[in-house]
Design an enzyme around this catalytic site. Sequence first.
Site, PDB file in Angstrom:
ATOM      1  N   ASN A 144       0.887  -1.311  -0.010  1.00  0.00           N
ATOM      2  CA  ASN A 144      -0.066   0.061  -0.069  1.00  0.00           C
ATOM      3  C   ASN A 144       0.848   1.247  -0.166  1.00  0.00           C
ATOM      4  OD1 ASN A 144      -2.880  -0.726   0.464  1.00  0.00           O
ATOM      5  ND2 ASN A 144      -2.097  -2.076   2.193  1.00  0.00           N
ATOM      6  N   ASP A 194       8.744   6.076   8.551  1.00  0.00           N
ATOM      7  CA  ASP A 194       7.990   5.634   9.606  1.00  0.00           C
ATOM      8  C   ASP A 194       6.806   6.383  10.104  1.00  0.00           C
ATOM      9  OD1 ASP A 194       8.125   3.547  11.611  1.00  0.00           O
ATOM     10  OD2 ASP A 194       8.196   4.901  12.992  1.00  0.00           O
ATOM     11  N   THR A 195       5.699   5.960  10.451  1.00  0.00           N
ATOM     12  CA  THR A 195       4.503   6.469  10.582  1.00  0.00           C
ATOM     13  C   THR A 195       4.096   6.150  11.963  1.00  0.00           C
ATOM     14  OG1 THR A 195       3.956   6.584   8.230  1.00  0.00           O
ATOM     15  CG2 THR A 195       2.146   7.050   9.640  1.00  0.00           C
ATOM     16  N   PHE A 247      -5.411   0.872   4.379  1.00  0.00           N
ATOM     17  CA  PHE A 247      -4.814   0.080   5.444  1.00  0.00           C
ATOM     18  C   PHE A 247      -4.627   0.551   6.726  1.00  0.00           C
ATOM     19  CE2 PHE A 247      -0.323   1.449   5.699  1.00  0.00           C
ATOM     20  CZ  PHE A 247      -0.288   2.474   4.940  1.00  0.00           C
ATOM     21  N   TYR A 299      -4.807   2.033  10.195  1.00  0.00           N
ATOM     22  CA  TYR A 299      -5.938   2.587  10.973  1.00  0.00           C
ATOM     23  C   TYR A 299      -6.926   3.668  10.153  1.00  0.00           C
ATOM     24  CZ  TYR A 299      -2.836   1.711  15.183  1.00  0.00           C
ATOM     25  OH  TYR A 299      -2.098   1.217  16.054  1.00  0.00           O
ATOM     26  N   LYS A 328      -6.651  10.584  -0.616  1.00  0.00           N
ATOM     27  CA  LYS A 328      -5.850  10.435   0.495  1.00  0.00           C
ATOM     28  C   LYS A 328      -4.166  10.772   0.310  1.00  0.00           C
ATOM     29  CE  LYS A 328      -3.791   6.913   3.742  1.00  0.00           C
ATOM     30  NZ  LYS A 328      -3.389   5.659   3.772  1.00  0.00           N
TER      31      LYS A 328
HETATM   32  P1  IMP Z   1       4.748   1.987   9.844  1.00  0.00           P
HETATM   33  O1  IMP Z   1       5.041   3.108   9.556  1.00  0.00           O
HETATM   34  O2  IMP Z   1       4.697   0.973   8.838  1.00  0.00           O
HETATM   35  O3  IMP Z   1       5.666   1.215  11.038  1.00  0.00           O
HETATM   36  O4  IMP Z   1       3.277   2.050  10.415  1.00  0.00           O
HETATM   37  C1  IMP Z   1       3.117   2.194  11.978  1.00  0.00           C
HETATM   38  C2  IMP Z   1       1.615   2.026  11.943  1.00  0.00           C
HETATM   39  O5  IMP Z   1       0.709   2.858  11.402  1.00  0.00           O
HETATM   40  C3  IMP Z   1       1.072   0.710  11.285  1.00  0.00           C
HETATM   41  O6  IMP Z   1       0.082  -0.192  12.272  1.00  0.00           O
HETATM   42  C4  IMP Z   1       0.328   1.104  10.225  1.00  0.00           C
HETATM   43  O7  IMP Z   1      -0.535   0.028   9.624  1.00  0.00           O
HETATM   44  C5  IMP Z   1       0.028   2.434  10.468  1.00  0.00           C
HETATM   45  N1  IMP Z   1      -0.098   3.310   9.361  1.00  0.00           N
HETATM   46  C6  IMP Z   1       1.099   3.581   8.599  1.00  0.00           C
HETATM   47  N2  IMP Z   1       0.725   4.416   7.826  1.00  0.00           N
HETATM   48  C7  IMP Z   1      -0.600   4.590   7.720  1.00  0.00           C
HETATM   49  C8  IMP Z   1      -1.764   5.045   6.978  1.00  0.00           C
HETATM   50  O8  IMP Z   1      -1.507   6.003   6.091  1.00  0.00           O
HETATM   51  N3  IMP Z   1      -3.125   4.891   7.276  1.00  0.00           N
HETATM   52  C9  IMP Z   1      -3.557   4.056   8.456  1.00  0.00           C
HETATM   53  N4  IMP Z   1      -2.695   3.739   9.090  1.00  0.00           N
HETATM   54  C10 IMP Z   1      -1.217   3.660   8.842  1.00  0.00           C
END
Ligand code: IMP
Length: 190
Positions: free
Chosen positions: A11, A68-69, A148, A150, A171
Site C-alpha cells: 500500500n 515511519d508513521t 490500510f 488505521y 488520501k
Molecule cells: P509503519 O510506518 O509501517 O511502522 O506504521 C506504523 C503503524 O501505523 C502501522 O500499524 C500501520 O498500519 C499504521 N499506518 C502507517 N501508515 C498509515 C496510513 O497511511 N493509514 C493508516 N495507518 C497507517
Amino acid sequence: MKLVFATNNLNKLKEVQALVPDHIQLLSLVDIGCAEDIPETQPTIEGNAVQKAEYLVKNYGYNCFADDTGLEVEALNGEPGVYSARYAGPLRNSEDNMDKLLKNLKYEHNRNAQFKTVIALHLNGELETFTGICKGEITTEKHGKKGFGYDPIFKAEGYEKTFAEISFEEKNKIGHRGKAIQKLIGFLNI
Ligand code: IMP
C-alpha cells in the site's frame, strides 16, 4: 536516479510510486533482495525512519529512503505514536490495533488525532529528513474498506468520510505520507 524505498508494505509503495516523477526509478526491498526484518527499535518515529535508512545503506549500499508513521491521539498523550504498529501486541494486526484504540477512547469526547510520517533519505552519504502531518479525528466505529492500518477510524480535518472511504488519490493528496513525499521530491528536484 535509482532510489530504494525501504518498505515491504505494498500500500505504501503504491502511494509513493504514484507521486514520484519518472526520472526517479523506485526500487523496493524485494527488488534488491532484502528479505529480512529491518530493525525499528528507536523510541521516536524519526529515530526509526533514520535507523531503517541507515541499515539499508550499511548492508546494501544503495541510496534509499525509509518512512515511519505513527498515529498520535491527543487524549492519550500522543499514543500510540511510535508504537502504532504494535499497539495491540507483537502480531501487528490492524483490526486489533483499531479495536484497542476505539476501546481506549470509548468515553472520550476529545477525539483529535494526527498521523505523522517521517521520511529519512540517505543520498550520497548525506542524511535528510522530511515530515508530513495530517490532522483529524478518530471516529467511534470503523467505516470503509480502502487503504490500510488505521484508515477506517481516521477522518481528516474537513472530511466527513474516513481515509478508508475516500479515494486513493484523495488520501495521497491530503495525507501525511503524501505531504512528506512532496517535500522529498522538492528536495530531489533541486
Ligand atoms: P509503519 O510506518 O509501517 O511502522 O506504521 C506504523 C503503524 O501505523 C502501522 O500499524 C500501520 O498500519 C499504521 N499506518 C502507517 N501508515 C498509515 C496510513 O497511511 N493509514 C493508516 N495507518 C497507517
